[in-house]
Design an enzyme around this catalytic site. Structure first.
Site, short mmCIF file in Angstrom:
data_model
loop_
_atom_site.label_atom_id
_atom_site.label_comp_id
_atom_site.label_asym_id
_atom_site.label_seq_id
_atom_site.Cartn_x
_atom_site.Cartn_y
_atom_site.Cartn_z
CG ASP A 27 -1.76 1.22 1.34
OD1 ASP A 27 -2.40 1.57 0.34
OD2 ASP A 27 -1.77 1.85 2.42
CG ASP A 75 -3.61 1.12 6.99
OD1 ASP A 75 -4.27 0.08 6.91
OD2 ASP A 75 -4.05 2.23 6.61
CG ASP A 107 -4.31 -1.37 2.97
OD1 ASP A 107 -4.81 -0.90 1.95
OD2 ASP A 107 -3.46 -0.77 3.66
#
Length: 684
Positions: A382, A576, A580
């Site tokens: 991410d 995180d 996600d």
């Protein structure tokens, strides 16, 4: 693969080594043990916490001394240096020494053989008692061979091997117990303005706790007063202390520096992060990897195979008119077998790896996860908060009003933003403080999520109604900057835009090194982001990542991960841990970065408490090392047992040599597994 709260339930632990008990426990009185090795050693030498520990050690030493004297007398008989008429006397002396030795050394083995399912204890007891019985009969008859040396040295050697096995298992638990020992026994609680020393079990949420210089912090909480440095290596693996001041969070088990701190308790006792990590690791030890399940099944089948080989050896040698050789061969087969190399060393390697990761500030939720990490061949990152700091960096201040300076514009905006907790507001306030600017007072502040902020700002006797972010949405404001990977904020009053601040999302300092290390390991990296393609591309270029999946909404992120899985890739996702959740749960390994404050709610089955990206390739390296060691243990176990059992059945191994070979084999595999506990840090 999703993490569940089931692993967070504190399991039963072994009374000797402290590891969680996955299978049927071995019980002795009120104590429970994870295996016969720990039960045997607790019975022989006792627990470290018991008062009779020294006596049990003395008893074991006395039994071993008797067995060694019997061995010395046997060597004299084997060498032929004893006159024929004296041989019966030697045998009676050996019988006299063997009786107390057998009573001392065989008792724990006999208790193990009588409890639970048949195992190595039963095989050793049967062999030793048979050798002693035959030797006693032949001594009384004054005819035939005696095997008092075999009868007594067998339990000595087996006990020695068991001690090594139990010690190695305790090593795995000690890595974790060292974390528990970080908590102090007491703390200074502030009551009516006075510091009173209380046990940490008496602390509760809301209590004020005084932490003096050099002391360990006893609670998780927020600093109420004081400034200091705090060593957080136990959680982050980072040896350098960090600065902490009022409003910042500190964790139980960390070490205060030179200043005094007054901490308001948020969690205490069993609720502190340190205790929750220990509970999670214990739960992880109860989730065996595929290799562990194979090893456990193989060890169970192996016991049956050994019994069949011993029986076949006895029958075949007896049919060949050599029953004595049949007895010795069967005894050698029972002794030389080493099921612990399969049934113990493989789970031990995984337990050590999980504990080693915990000491580096990484929670791995199960043996299967540790095994899957080493197979990873594709990793998705991410962007926001993972590859980037999630803290915008001020790149440029553009002033449109010739009557203004940069500092004047920044002071007005910083005054307005002082009422906001947005990341951009923190960056603006930090830059104003760095320049030493004097701020005014805000009033009538209105915050429009995703759009901006407005309010009345009073500074140096002047009042202005200021708007930051203009009237457009935040994304439209970003687009107005016209640059890739940039964000912009417009500042206006009296209907005119007076200036613009341009920001960029700062990349983590260790992002480039992490991607490079992953490339070295043969693992390509991909950015999986919901942000604009231009922004994601800019971060990818800085990090050295060549593949970009952006913009992707949460459903599309999940689809990308599933597509890679369908293609046969071994996927890890780094995020995180909250936003996600879906791709983290779908991947073979979900790696969540976070401070650990929401540890129980993290979706990843790996949680890196330090937020250091470089721990990802380090962890993959640890997993690969663990898998190599497990493979070596399997190869050694099957190779050794195949050769040793064949030699024993063929009559090529004396029972004592077989016992020595078994101990050496066990020590070889256990020493190989213990290499994991000294796996080097990130500097490797």
């Amino acid at each position: 693969m999703s993490a569940t709260t089931a692993t967070e339930i504190s399991p039963q632990v072994c009374a000797h080594c402290g590891l969680p008990i996955r299978q049927s426990p071995v019980q002795t009185g009120g104590a429970i043990f994870c295996c016969y090795a720990c039960r045997l050693i607790a019975g022989v030498i006792g627990s470290r916490d018991e008062g009779d520990h020294a006596w049990n050690l003395l008893r074991l030493g006395f039994g071993a001394l008797l067995a060694m004297n019997i061995m010395m007398l046997s060597l004299l008989l084997y060498s032929g240096s004893v006159e024929t008429e004296v041989i019966p006397l030697f045998r009676w002396v050996m019988l006299a020494l063997a009786m107390p030795a057998m009573a001392i050394l065989l008792y724990p083995l006999v208790m193990g053989a009588l409890q639970g399912r048949p195992g190595l204890d039963l095989l050793i007891v049967a062999g030793s008692v048979t050798a002693f019985t035959v030797s006693t009969i032949n001594t009384v008859r004054a005819a035939g061979q005696v095997y008092f040396d075999t009868a007594t040295m067998l339990p000595v050697l087996v006990t020695f091997g068991k001690i090594m096995e139990a010690t190695a298992k305790r090593k795995a638990a000690d890595l974790l117990h060292a974390m528990e020992s970080l908590l102090p026994a007491s703390a200074l609680k502030i009551e009516t303005g006075t510091a009173v020393e209380v046990a940490i079990e008496q602390l509760h949420t809301g209590d004020l706790v005084l932490i003096r210089p050099g002391e360990r912090i006893a609670v998780d909480g927020l600093i109420h007063e004081g400034n200091s440095t705090v060593e957080e290596a136990a959680f982050t693996g980072e040896p350098l202390p960090v600065c902490r001041g009022p409003g910042e969070r500190v964790l139980a088990g960390t070490v205060n520096g030179q200043g005094s701190l007054l901490v308001k308790t948020e969690q205490a006792g069993k609720e502190v992060l340190l205790q929750r990590i220990v509970t999670m690791i214990q739960g992880a030890w109860q989730n065996p990897s595929p290799a562990e399940r194979i090893a456990e099944r193989a060890a169970g089948m192996f016991i049956v195979l050994v019994g069949l080989v011993a029986l076949a050896s006895l029958i075949l040698w007896t049919l060949a008119d050599n029953p004595l050789q049949g007895f010795l061969s069967a005894l050698s087969v029972l002794v030389v077998a080493c099921p612990c190399t399969m049934g113990i060393a493989t789970p031990l390697a995984t337990s050590l790896a999980i504990a080693r990761a915990a000491t580096a500030g990484i929670v791995v939720r199960g043996g299967e996860t540790m095994e899957q990490l080493g197979r990873t061949d594709l990793i998705f990152f991410d962007k926001t908060g993972t590859l980037t700091t999630n803290q915008p960096v001020l790149r440029e201040i553009i002033v449109f009003d010739p009557q203004l300076t940069e500092d004047r514009l920044l002071a007005l905006l910083a005054t307005l933003e002082s009422a906001s907790k947005h990341p951009l507001a923190r960056t603006i306030s930090a830059e104003a403080a760095r320049r030493g600017l004097e701020l005014g007072s805000p009033a009538g502040i209105n915050i429009y999520p995703g759009q901006g902020i407005d309010g009345l700002v009073k500074l140096n006797g002047e009042s202005r109604m200021i708007t930051a972010g203009a009237s457009a949405s935040f994304r439209q404001t970003v687009d107005s900057a016209g640059g890739e990977g940039l964000m912009a904020m417009d500042v206006a009053w009296d209907g005119h835009i007076r200036g613009r601040l341009v920001f960029e999302d700062g990349i983590r300092s260790d992002a480039v090194a992490t991607v490079q290390k992953l490339d070295t390991l043969g693992i390509p990296s991909v950015i999986l982001s919901g942000d604009r393609l231009q922004v994601a591309s800019a971060i990818a270029a800085q990090a050295g990542i060549r593949t970009i999946e952006a913009p992707r909404n949460p459903v599309e992120k999940l689809a990308v991960v599933e597509q890679a899985l369908d293609a046969g890739r071994k996927v890890a996702v780094v995020g995180d841990g909250v936003n996600d959740a879906a791709p983290l749960a779908a991947a073979q390994v979900g790696i969540a970065l976070g401070s650990g404050l929401d540890l129980a709610r993290q979706a990843g089955n790996v949680v890196i408490l330090s937020d250091r990206l470089t721990q990802i390739p380090w962890l993959i390296g640890l997993s690969r090392q663990t898998r190599r060691i497990i493979g070596q243990n399997f190869a050694w176990s099957f190779g050794y047992n195949a050769i040793a059992l064949g030699a024993a059945a063929a009559g090529l191994l004396h029972p004592l040599l077989a016992a020595i070979a078994m101990v050496v084999s066990s020590l070889t595999v256990l020493a190989n597994s213990l290499r994991i506990s000294s796996f080097p840090g990130e500097e490797m």
